[in-house]
Design an enzyme around this catalytic site. Structure first.
Site, PDB file in Angstrom:
ATOM      1  N   HIS A 111      58.563  28.095  42.735  1.00  0.00           N
ATOM      2  CA  HIS A 111      57.950  29.069  41.416  1.00  0.00           C
ATOM      3  C   HIS A 111      57.580  30.492  41.888  1.00  0.00           C
ATOM      4  O   HIS A 111      57.188  30.960  41.892  1.00  0.00           O
ATOM      5  CB  HIS A 111      56.347  28.480  41.136  1.00  0.00           C
ATOM      6  CG  HIS A 111      56.050  26.855  40.302  1.00  0.00           C
ATOM      7  ND1 HIS A 111      56.586  27.102  39.193  1.00  0.00           N
ATOM      8  CD2 HIS A 111      56.111  26.306  40.721  1.00  0.00           C
ATOM      9  CE1 HIS A 111      56.977  26.215  39.090  1.00  0.00           C
ATOM     10  NE2 HIS A 111      56.291  25.536  39.854  1.00  0.00           N
ATOM     11  N   GLU A 168      46.044  24.877  56.325  1.00  0.00           N
ATOM     12  CA  GLU A 168      45.573  24.952  58.311  1.00  0.00           C
ATOM     13  C   GLU A 168      46.291  25.314  59.089  1.00  0.00           C
ATOM     14  O   GLU A 168      46.236  26.312  59.781  1.00  0.00           O
ATOM     15  CB  GLU A 168      44.253  23.732  58.299  1.00  0.00           C
ATOM     16  CG  GLU A 168      43.905  23.882  59.744  1.00  0.00           C
ATOM     17  CD  GLU A 168      42.687  24.529  59.981  1.00  0.00           C
ATOM     18  OE1 GLU A 168      42.484  25.929  59.538  1.00  0.00           O
ATOM     19  OE2 GLU A 168      42.200  24.988  61.390  1.00  0.00           O
ATOM     20  N   LYS A 209      46.779  28.337  62.054  1.00  0.00           N
ATOM     21  CA  LYS A 209      46.851  27.773  63.351  1.00  0.00           C
ATOM     22  C   LYS A 209      48.022  28.763  63.711  1.00  0.00           C
ATOM     23  O   LYS A 209      47.652  29.636  64.766  1.00  0.00           O
ATOM     24  CB  LYS A 209      46.772  26.619  63.280  1.00  0.00           C
ATOM     25  CG  LYS A 209      45.530  25.653  63.590  1.00  0.00           C
ATOM     26  CD  LYS A 209      44.552  25.847  64.284  1.00  0.00           C
ATOM     27  CE  LYS A 209      43.592  27.342  63.906  1.00  0.00           C
ATOM     28  NZ  LYS A 209      42.470  26.598  63.243  1.00  0.00           N
ATOM     29  N   TRP A 262      33.370  43.866  70.400  1.00  0.00           N
ATOM     30  CA  TRP A 262      35.128  43.764  69.156  1.00  0.00           C
ATOM     31  C   TRP A 262      34.284  45.049  67.999  1.00  0.00           C
ATOM     32  O   TRP A 262      33.488  45.065  67.410  1.00  0.00           O
ATOM     33  CB  TRP A 262      34.182  42.123  67.944  1.00  0.00           C
ATOM     34  CG  TRP A 262      35.481  42.144  67.557  1.00  0.00           C
ATOM     35  CD1 TRP A 262      36.734  41.556  67.508  1.00  0.00           C
ATOM     36  CD2 TRP A 262      35.898  42.350  66.130  1.00  0.00           C
ATOM     37  NE1 TRP A 262      37.378  41.640  66.644  1.00  0.00           N
ATOM     38  CE2 TRP A 262      36.735  41.680  65.137  1.00  0.00           C
ATOM     39  CE3 TRP A 262      34.678  43.039  65.309  1.00  0.00           C
ATOM     40  CZ2 TRP A 262      36.947  42.052  63.978  1.00  0.00           C
ATOM     41  CZ3 TRP A 262      35.096  43.440  63.729  1.00  0.00           C
ATOM     42  CH2 TRP A 262      35.753  42.592  62.930  1.00  0.00           C
ATOM     43  N   ASN A 269      24.676  43.754  69.358  1.00  0.00           N
ATOM     44  CA  ASN A 269      25.411  42.890  68.023  1.00  0.00           C
ATOM     45  C   ASN A 269      24.976  43.079  66.954  1.00  0.00           C
ATOM     46  O   ASN A 269      24.381  43.022  66.498  1.00  0.00           O
ATOM     47  CB  ASN A 269      25.891  41.595  68.793  1.00  0.00           C
ATOM     48  CG  ASN A 269      26.632  40.729  67.563  1.00  0.00           C
ATOM     49  OD1 ASN A 269      27.459  41.600  66.771  1.00  0.00           O
ATOM     50  ND2 ASN A 269      25.760  39.124  67.282  1.00  0.00           N
ATOM     51  N   GLY A 270      25.604  43.296  65.662  1.00  0.00           N
ATOM     52  CA  GLY A 270      25.472  43.897  64.667  1.00  0.00           C
ATOM     53  C   GLY A 270      25.931  45.542  63.961  1.00  0.00           C
ATOM     54  O   GLY A 270      26.913  45.633  64.710  1.00  0.00           O
ATOM     55  N   CYS A 324      30.279  41.100  68.275  1.00  0.00           N
ATOM     56  CA  CYS A 324      29.930  41.570  70.081  1.00  0.00           C
ATOM     57  C   CYS A 324      29.088  39.891  71.033  1.00  0.00           C
ATOM     58  O   CYS A 324      27.886  39.322  69.975  1.00  0.00           O
ATOM     59  CB  CYS A 324      29.343  41.714  70.128  1.00  0.00           C
ATOM     60  SG  CYS A 324      29.848  43.677  69.035  1.00  0.00           S
ATOM     61  N   GLU A 367      47.299  33.067  63.377  1.00  0.00           N
ATOM     62  CA  GLU A 367      46.605  34.109  64.591  1.00  0.00           C
ATOM     63  C   GLU A 367      46.280  33.960  65.938  1.00  0.00           C
ATOM     64  O   GLU A 367      45.608  34.673  66.341  1.00  0.00           O
ATOM     65  CB  GLU A 367      45.392  33.053  63.292  1.00  0.00           C
ATOM     66  CG  GLU A 367      44.629  31.830  64.213  1.00  0.00           C
ATOM     67  CD  GLU A 367      43.100  30.962  63.469  1.00  0.00           C
ATOM     68  OE1 GLU A 367      42.591  32.124  63.354  1.00  0.00           O
ATOM     69  OE2 GLU A 367      43.051  30.161  63.543  1.00  0.00           O
ATOM     70  N   LYS A 413      35.007  34.864  67.667  1.00  0.00           N
ATOM     71  CA  LYS A 413      34.882  33.616  66.867  1.00  0.00           C
ATOM     72  C   LYS A 413      33.456  33.747  66.036  1.00  0.00           C
ATOM     73  O   LYS A 413      33.621  32.327  64.894  1.00  0.00           O
ATOM     74  CB  LYS A 413      35.098  32.487  68.144  1.00  0.00           C
ATOM     75  CG  LYS A 413      34.057  31.443  67.881  1.00  0.00           C
ATOM     76  CD  LYS A 413      34.630  30.417  68.533  1.00  0.00           C
ATOM     77  CE  LYS A 413      34.438  29.873  68.181  1.00  0.00           C
ATOM     78  NZ  LYS A 413      36.246  28.618  67.480  1.00  0.00           N
ATOM     79  N   ARG A 463      32.899  36.398  71.702  1.00  0.00           N
ATOM     80  CA  ARG A 463      32.935  36.853  70.402  1.00  0.00           C
ATOM     81  C   ARG A 463      33.304  38.643  70.635  1.00  0.00           C
ATOM     82  O   ARG A 463      33.162  39.368  69.412  1.00  0.00           O
ATOM     83  CB  ARG A 463      31.342  36.865  70.548  1.00  0.00           C
ATOM     84  CG  ARG A 463      31.051  35.517  70.569  1.00  0.00           C
ATOM     85  CD  ARG A 463      29.326  35.935  70.769  1.00  0.00           C
ATOM     86  NE  ARG A 463      27.857  36.333  70.130  1.00  0.00           N
ATOM     87  CZ  ARG A 463      28.248  35.811  68.992  1.00  0.00           C
ATOM     88  NH1 ARG A 463      28.078  34.616  68.511  1.00  0.00           N
ATOM     89  NH2 ARG A 463      27.290  36.066  68.207  1.00  0.00           N
TER      90      ARG A 463
HETATM   91  C1  F6R Z   1      40.417  29.938  62.541  1.00  0.00           C
HETATM   92  C2  F6R Z   1      38.921  30.478  62.173  1.00  0.00           C
HETATM   93  C3  F6R Z   1      38.001  30.824  61.313  1.00  0.00           C
HETATM   94  C4  F6R Z   1      37.102  30.365  61.029  1.00  0.00           C
HETATM   95  C5  F6R Z   1      36.164  31.631  60.253  1.00  0.00           C
HETATM   96  C6  F6R Z   1      34.289  30.723  59.944  1.00  0.00           C
HETATM   97  O1  F6R Z   1      41.252  28.806  63.644  1.00  0.00           O
HETATM   98  O2  F6R Z   1      38.365  30.083  63.706  1.00  0.00           O
HETATM   99  O3  F6R Z   1      38.839  31.059  60.390  1.00  0.00           O
HETATM  100  O4  F6R Z   1      36.769  29.235  60.694  1.00  0.00           O
HETATM  101  O5  F6R Z   1      35.841  32.362  60.118  1.00  0.00           O
HETATM  102  O6  F6R Z   1      33.691  30.932  60.817  1.00  0.00           O
HETATM  103  P1  F6R Z   1      32.311  29.007  60.896  1.00  0.00           P
HETATM  104  O7  F6R Z   1      33.243  27.730  60.656  1.00  0.00           O
HETATM  105  O8  F6R Z   1      32.128  29.254  62.010  1.00  0.00           O
HETATM  106  O9  F6R Z   1      32.181  29.557  59.709  1.00  0.00           O
END
Ligand code: F6R
Length: 585
Positions: A486, A463, A467, A70, A96-97, A2, A470, A580, A27
């Site tokens: 396979h 990757e 993208k 969150w 937060n936690g 959060c 998500e 994030k 967040r």
């Molecule tokens: C995808 C994304 C997540 C982060 C993952 C790790 O776009 O942002 O998959 O890469 O949560 O986050 P960090 O790099 O902050 O450890």
């Protein structure tokens, strides 16, 4: 996961908190709330909606706290939104936690007559403080309440009859901003960057008391401690959307600059790290999500350039490898936020074995940076959009330069990233976007996609799939091209879009064959490649930057995902269920 914030100063605290929360929305954004000192009591407001939807008025005040949520414990509702208040409504807390022992604390407090009005773990903190406040001053009550907490916390609290704003943390981030006659507490610097760049990063089990200035305490001993302020390099413009509609598109467009900032790292810094890699007995790249894909990409580059094997492990799986760790092992955790709980747990495991930790992190003062023996700061600038975009390419760029540094060719590695930066400028130009928007318009009703690559482009395919999934909620399956036959090929249907990464390298002939196999079964092939090919139904041209292709090939797909999300009515900066900084395991 959060965002929390507190303010004490001469300005209108409600406005500062509301604007700060907008900066922290990345967040968590399922609900929000504010508590402020008003007359002799506390004003509190909670909403189970996005901040942008609020049209009400907030009181004029000089002391306030706020929260953007969150959800973890307790569903998304007004009653579970923070701040949480004590029974008498005189103490308000944002958190937060995760408080692991909240159920037992709740029972204990209920037996003492406390009434609860939410399903959250956080509410126990407000009642614990209230309990102690009967016989102790506010700051002592906070210290005593904290003693009961197991788990992780960053909290900010205010009390109706006290002037202080109190913050404390353990395993969740909290920074103090020191302004001119005003002070801030927040989960992250962008929340107050408009007002001050002078920050103090609180350490684990430290407390800050904001009144006239900031005082710091050790939570365990209760003693006052000295903390040094740091000047952050970020500025308000970097942390704001500016002329852009979303942070995501702003950050995608900034990649030329973020890559050039990666190149600007001093040679000595990179060479020192290269020495550590060369001298280690076993190197582990440890990360989650996009950062994991960057690590996997780098393992191919290390293999090719240094002939060295790097172990790449998901942070959540890393503790199961602990038997391989020794004092000569080098662990390289890679994390944009530096707060990812799985990464932090992996670091804890490694430290128990005496393993050296050298992290690669974007956020200065983050938990990972502090927990590491040494740290390479990415210098990508703030990334506020929930999706990793510019930080992903910076990670690949930095790791590529390190591979070159390991064999004494740092100059060559830097030149490669410089070329990638030029390519990033071309790929994000208005002209390049036209084709991407056309493609997104054509495909935005599709619910399934494939994304394939081989060798160093295999992690790029993963990757790319992440993208698309998500942000646009399209079920995009990423895998290495050779694996289709396979099993996954059974899913192909007529017109199914398939991204094919085909750089001009040793993978080209094989990936084109794999693409042909899918095309023969009806797939619509989107080739991401320097050259067109008869296999492609649509060609996304990317400049050929040799071993730097892994840095740039993802950029068109970042843009594609962004436009796809918009066309599908999804908010690119607030993908559902995501946040994030993933501070839960
Ligand atoms: C995808 C994304 C997540 C982060 C993952 C790790 O776009 O942002 O998959 O890469 O949560 O986050 P960090 O790099 O902050 O450890």
């Amino acid at each position: 996961m959060c965002g929390i914030i507190g303010y004490k100063g001469p300005e209108n605290a409600s406005e500062i908190i509301f604007t700060g929360l907008k900066r922290l929305e990345y967040r968590g954004y399922d609900s929000w709330g504010i508590a402020a000192k008003k007359d002799r009591g506390l004003f509190s407001l909670k909403r189970a909606e996005k901040l942008g939807e609020f049209e009400g008025k907030l009181p004029e005040t000089h002391t306030a706290i706020g929260h953007s949520r969150w959800a973890t414990h307790g569903g998304v509702s007004e009653r579970n939104a923070h701040p949480h208040l004590s029974c008498d409504g005189n103490i308000a807390v944002v958190h937060n936690g995760i408080i692991e022992n909240y159920q037992e604390l709740r029972k204990y407090l209920m037996s003492k007559g406390h009434l609860f009005s939410s399903d959250t773990d956080t509410e126990v903190i407000a009642h614990l403080i209230e309990d102690y406040a009967k016989a102790h001053p506010f700051r002592e009550s906070v210290l005593k309440a904290i003693e009961h907490l197991r788990g992780s916390y960053a909290i900010v609290a205010i009390k109706a009859d006290e002037d202080e704003v109190i913050g404390a943390r353990k395993d969740s981030p909290l920074v103090v901003g020191i302004g001119d006659g005003e002070c801030f507490l927040a989960s992250d610097v962008p929340a107050f960057i408009d007002h001050t760049k002078k920050v103090v990063f609180l350490g684990d089990e430290e407390m800050a008391v904001l009144n006239n200035g900031a005082e710091f305490y050790d939570v365990v001993t209760g003693k006052e401690i000295e903390k040094e302020a740091t000047e952050v390099e970020w500025d308000a413009e970097q942390a704001s959307k500016g002329e852009f509609e979303h942070y995501m598109i702003k950050e995608i467009s900034e990649q030329k600059d973020s890559l050039l900032r990666a190149v600007a790292h001093e040679d000595k810094t990179l060479m020192d790290i290269a020495d550590q890699i060369n001298n280690a007995f076993g190197v582990f790249f440890v990360a989650c999500g996009s950062s994991y894909h960057a690590a996997l990409t780098a393992s191919y580059i290390f293999s090719k350039i240094t002939k060295k094997h790097i172990n790449v492990v998901y942070a959540s799986e890393f503790p199961y490898y602990e038997d391989f760790l020794t004092e000569r092992t080098l662990m390289i955790p890679i994390s944009q936020s530096g707060e990812t709980a799985d990464v932090m747990a992996a670091v804890k495991t490694a430290k128990k074995k005496g393993t050296k930790i050298l992290s690669i992190v974007n956020v200065m003062g983050s938990s990972l940076m502090r927990a590491s023996h040494s740290c390479l700061l990415m210098n990508s600038g703030p990334e506020i959009g929930v999706l990793s975009t510019k930080t992903y390419t910076s990670q690949v760029a930095l790791l590529t330069m390190l591979a070159y540094a390991c064999v004494g060719k740092l100059k060559e590695g830097k030149e490669l990233v410089r070329k990638a930066a030029e390519a990033a400028e071309e790929l994000t130009s208005a002209e390049s976007r036209i084709k991407i928007v056309e493609l997104a318009s054509k495909l935005h009703k599709e619910e399934h996609m494939f994304s394939i690559g081989r060798g160093v482009s295999y992690p790029t395919a993963l990757e790319a799939a992440l993208k698309v999934k998500e942000v646009a909620y399209v079920n995009c399956l990423g895998f290495c091209g050779g694996e289709a036959k396979h099993g996954s090929i059974a899913l192909v249907y007529d017109g199914m879009p398939c991204l094919v990464f085909s750089p001009s390298d040793e993978t080209k002939a094989d990936i084109l064959s794999n693409a042909m196999e899918l095309k023969a079964r009806g797939a619509y092939i989107i080739g991401v490649s320097p050259e067109n090919n008869e296999t492609f139904d649509c060609h996304i041209k990317v400049p050929d930057v040799g071993d730097g292709n892994a840095i740039v090939d993802i950029i068109p797909v970042q843009l594609f995902s962004y436009y796809l999300a918009k066309l599908r009515g999804c908010d690119p900066d607030k993908p559902k269920h995501l946040a994030k900084a993933v501070t839960v395991r």
